[in-house]
Design a protein around this motif. Structure first.
Motif, short mmCIF file in Angstrom:
data_model
loop_
_atom_site.label_atom_id
_atom_site.label_comp_id
_atom_site.label_asym_id
_atom_site.label_seq_id
_atom_site.Cartn_x
_atom_site.Cartn_y
_atom_site.Cartn_z
N VAL A 139 23.64 54.42 41.96
CA VAL A 139 23.51 55.44 43.04
C VAL A 139 23.79 57.09 42.41
CG1 VAL A 139 23.99 56.60 45.23
CG2 VAL A 139 24.16 54.23 44.83
N VAL A 140 23.01 57.75 42.61
CA VAL A 140 23.23 59.16 41.98
C VAL A 140 23.47 60.05 43.39
CG1 VAL A 140 22.04 61.25 41.21
CG2 VAL A 140 21.61 59.00 40.12
N VAL A 141 24.85 60.86 43.27
CA VAL A 141 24.91 61.93 44.22
C VAL A 141 24.66 63.02 43.68
CG1 VAL A 141 27.01 62.53 45.58
CG2 VAL A 141 26.80 60.17 45.00
N VAL A 142 24.05 63.82 44.46
CA VAL A 142 23.74 65.24 44.15
C VAL A 142 24.50 66.17 44.89
CG1 VAL A 142 21.85 66.85 43.70
CG2 VAL A 142 21.36 64.38 43.98
N GLU A 151 31.71 61.43 49.59
CA GLU A 151 30.57 60.32 49.47
C GLU A 151 30.62 59.55 48.39
OE1 GLU A 151 27.35 61.25 52.25
OE2 GLU A 151 29.37 61.32 53.32
N ALA A 152 30.92 59.99 47.14
CA ALA A 152 30.80 59.42 45.77
C ALA A 152 31.99 58.36 46.01
CB ALA A 152 30.99 60.35 44.64
N ILE A 153 33.20 58.74 46.53
CA ILE A 153 34.29 57.84 46.44
C ILE A 153 33.83 56.67 47.40
CG2 ILE A 153 36.76 57.66 47.29
CD1 ILE A 153 37.18 60.53 46.26
N ASP A 154 33.45 57.08 48.70
CA ASP A 154 33.06 55.97 49.61
C ASP A 154 32.12 55.07 48.77
OD1 ASP A 154 34.73 57.08 51.13
OD2 ASP A 154 33.04 58.27 52.57
N LEU A 155 31.05 55.56 48.08
CA LEU A 155 29.98 54.89 47.77
C LEU A 155 30.64 54.01 46.63
CD1 LEU A 155 27.09 57.21 47.29
CD2 LEU A 155 26.90 55.02 48.28
N ALA A 159 29.18 50.35 45.35
CA ALA A 159 27.79 50.38 43.96
C ALA A 159 28.35 50.03 42.79
CB ALA A 159 27.53 51.72 44.06
N THR A 160 27.65 49.49 41.57
CA THR A 160 28.25 49.23 40.45
C THR A 160 28.65 50.49 39.99
OG1 THR A 160 26.10 49.16 39.91
CG2 THR A 160 27.24 47.05 40.29
N SER A 161 27.68 51.56 39.98
CA SER A 161 27.99 52.93 39.55
C SER A 161 27.47 53.89 40.21
CB SER A 161 27.45 53.02 37.84
OG SER A 161 26.20 53.27 38.15
N VAL A 162 28.28 55.09 40.07
CA VAL A 162 28.00 56.31 40.99
C VAL A 162 27.92 57.51 40.03
CG1 VAL A 162 28.38 57.93 42.87
CG2 VAL A 162 28.96 55.24 42.99
N THR A 163 26.87 58.32 39.97
CA THR A 163 26.62 59.30 39.11
C THR A 163 26.54 60.64 39.85
OG1 THR A 163 25.64 58.04 37.44
CG2 THR A 163 25.49 60.47 37.17
N VAL A 164 27.44 61.51 39.80
CA VAL A 164 27.43 62.63 40.34
C VAL A 164 26.71 63.68 39.69
CG1 VAL A 164 28.91 64.62 41.71
CG2 VAL A 164 29.57 62.16 41.75
N VAL A 165 25.69 64.20 40.11
CA VAL A 165 24.99 65.33 39.50
C VAL A 165 25.27 66.84 40.16
CG1 VAL A 165 22.57 65.98 38.86
CG2 VAL A 165 22.95 63.76 38.69
N HIS A 166 25.72 67.48 39.25
CA HIS A 166 26.05 68.74 39.87
C HIS A 166 25.70 70.05 38.85
CE1 HIS A 166 28.05 71.86 41.66
NE2 HIS A 166 29.47 72.06 40.88
N LYS A 186 34.33 54.00 38.32
CA LYS A 186 32.92 53.79 38.70
C LYS A 186 32.27 54.94 38.71
CE LYS A 186 32.88 49.44 41.33
NZ LYS A 186 32.62 49.01 42.67
N ILE A 187 33.01 56.10 38.80
CA ILE A 187 32.14 57.39 39.15
C ILE A 187 32.19 58.37 37.71
CG2 ILE A 187 32.38 59.62 40.47
CD1 ILE A 187 34.07 57.86 42.56
N ARG A 188 30.95 58.73 37.48
CA ARG A 188 30.93 59.51 36.41
C ARG A 188 30.12 60.95 36.99
NH1 ARG A 188 25.28 58.12 34.69
NH2 ARG A 188 24.86 59.46 32.55
N PHE A 189 30.48 62.02 36.15
CA PHE A 189 29.82 63.19 36.61
C PHE A 189 29.02 63.89 35.26
CE2 PHE A 189 33.72 62.74 38.93
CZ PHE A 189 33.48 63.46 40.15
N LEU A 190 27.87 64.31 35.70
CA LEU A 190 27.04 64.75 35.11
C LEU A 190 27.10 66.45 35.39
CD1 LEU A 190 23.97 62.70 34.47
CD2 LEU A 190 25.80 63.21 33.16
#
Ligand code: NAP
Length: 300
Positions: A139-142, A151-155, A159-166, A186-190
């Protein structure tokens, strides 16, 4: 009362307890945003946190205990200049001596290709509602505010991976949430990155990203895209009735709408804090102002 989020429900409690005949036209959802929140961790009196739906049920039951009534419907038109004030729900006309408007906010959209077409097919706005659908998916979180990080924490629980795009190099989210997310493997930030397109045929399959500093364009596989980029005020019903700015915010920016007997509460008038506690506070204040106004006493 228009709206049944924390502000509307608190206003209903205070108005009904103040012996006003109180009707809440709930809008789309009793509880408002907290109805879509898994865990409210910062509302006083709940040291272990409380689920959003449970908190909203409790707020509603509390208002009902004092006699507040609820109409599960959306107001379609209002006339704030008439006496009594008139509110329509479809063909049905309701009349009120005073009105508290607490209609809250709606999720903002990115406005990029693919977003509208894939809404509900991988593009979503509420992790609480849909996280389970993304079990073992990417999942990508914008966004970079409290909502995006929460929401990234909840996801990430599913999910296998959550990418926060900021779009910026720093998160806007509070330190407490940011630290929790940064610790989650599991959470990575771009950072400095925007979504230019949401790609997919029948469902989301990828996003096209652009780094704002380097201009580099890349395509990231994704099964879902959660939009958490803020909110627009739900003021369309007020157009032509109150002064609104170009973004739809009410210009008066306070509890007093400037129209006799009409008071405002909750996120609708809060560009800064937007917490359950602050919404309850303004709902309480709006009801007290309404009671004072109806009693014919000048507000202090
Ligand atoms: P927000 O604070 O307005 O943050 C929106 C984020 O989306 C910002 O990082 C913004 O970037 C980004 N954004 C806006 N438009 C964008 C666009 N077109 N493209 C890409 N990014 C975009 O909204 P929020 O996170 O929903 O929070 C709203 C309020 O609710 C806040 O007051 C927050 O404290 C509160 N809240 C609290 C909690 C909690 O306490 N647990 C949880 C959720 C929300 P910029 O940073 O560049 O502006």
């Amino acid at each position: 009362m228009l709206g049944a989020g924390p502000a509307g429900l608190t206003a209903a409690l205070y108005a009904a307890r103040g012996k006003l005949k109180t009707l809440v036209v709930t809008g789309p959802m009793v509880g408002g945003q907290i109805a879509l929140t898994n865990h409210v961790d910062n509302y006083p009196g709940f040291p272990d946190g409380v689920s959003g739906p449970e908190l909203s049920d409790r707020f509603k039951a509390h208002a009902e205990r004092f006699g507040a009534e609820f109409l599960d419907a959306e107001a379609t038109k209002i006339d704030l200049a008439s006496r009594p004030i008139r509110v329509w729900v479809g063909e049905k006309l309701l009349e009120a001596k005073a009105l508290i408007v607490a209609t809250g906010m709606t999720h903002k959209r990115l406005g990029v290709p693919g977003e509208d077409r894939l809404l509900g097919r991988g593009v979503f706005v509420c992790a609480t509602c849909d996280a389970i659908l993304y079990e073992d998916k990417k999942v990508v979180v914008v966004g970079g505010g409290d909502s995006a990080v929460q929401e990234a924490i909840d996801l990430a629980k599913y999910a296998t991976s959550v990418t926060v795009v900021h779009r910026r190099e720093d998160l806007r989210a509070c330190r407490c949430l940011a630290d929790k997310a940064l610790e989650d493997p599991k959470i990575r930030f771009l950072y400095d990155t925007v979504v230019d397109e949401i790609i997919g045929d029948k469902r989301v399959s990828a996003v096209r990203l652009r780094n704002l500093k380097t201009g580099e364009v890349s395509v990231e596989d994704a099964d879902g895209v959660l939009l958490a980029i803020g909110w627009d005020p739900n003021t369309s019903i007020l157009r032509g009735q109150l002064d609104l700015d170009e973004l739809g915010y009410i210009k008066s920016d306070g509890i007093d709408s400037g129209k006799p007997g009409v008071f405002l509460a909750g996120d609708l008038i809060d560009r800064k804090y937007r917490q359950v506690a602050t919404s309850c506070g303004s709902g309480c204040a709006a009801a007290l102002e309404a009671i004072t106004w109806l009693e014919g006493r000048p507000a202090e």
